[in-house]
Scaffold this motif. Structure first.
Motif: not given
Length: 132
Positions: A36, A38, A122-130
């Protein structure tokens, strides 16, 4: 996971191939498709106090340790290791052709029972990707 530790002798740190090594290992790890985003960490350390082979100051080394989380079968681990090592060797071949160079690579599987995490990447990466 994976976490990569790269060590190199100080006498090659300014070589262009060595300067690209962090990114090459990072990219190769992600290209395996089993790690993954992250979880990827790449560290680079220049070793200034060393003796290599017969002690000739021209001798140099790169040592890479890839530590991965437990739970993947041997075939999967080997395929990932082969991919990363292939990329390391491809990158370092011109340096290998120019000077004495020892390249070592190993994969270590971390204990499932003694591997602790406190990670919100993982949460921050998903937020930035969104938000793109």
């Amino acid at each position: 996971m994976p976490h990569a530790w790269i060590e190199c002798s100080a006498n090659i740190v300014d070589e262009p191939e060595v300067q690209q090594l962090k990114q090459r290992i990072y990219d190769a790890a992600l290209q395996t498709g089993i790690f993954p985003l992250g979880g990827v960490r790449v560290r680079f350390q220049v070793i200034t106090d060393y003796i290599v082979g017969d002690g000739d100051p021209a001798n140099s080394f790169v040592h890479v340790v890839l530590r991965i989380g437990a739970g993947r079968d041997l075939e999967t681990r080997k395929a990932a290791a082969d991919r990363v090592f292939e990329q390391v060797c491809e990158l370092l071949k011109p340096l290998h052709d120019r000077r004495p160079l020892a390249v070592a690579f190993e994969v270590q599987e971390m204990s499932a029972d003694l591997n602790y995490k406190f990670n919100n990447l993982h949460e921050y990466i998903n937020q930035r990707a969104g938000s793109r």
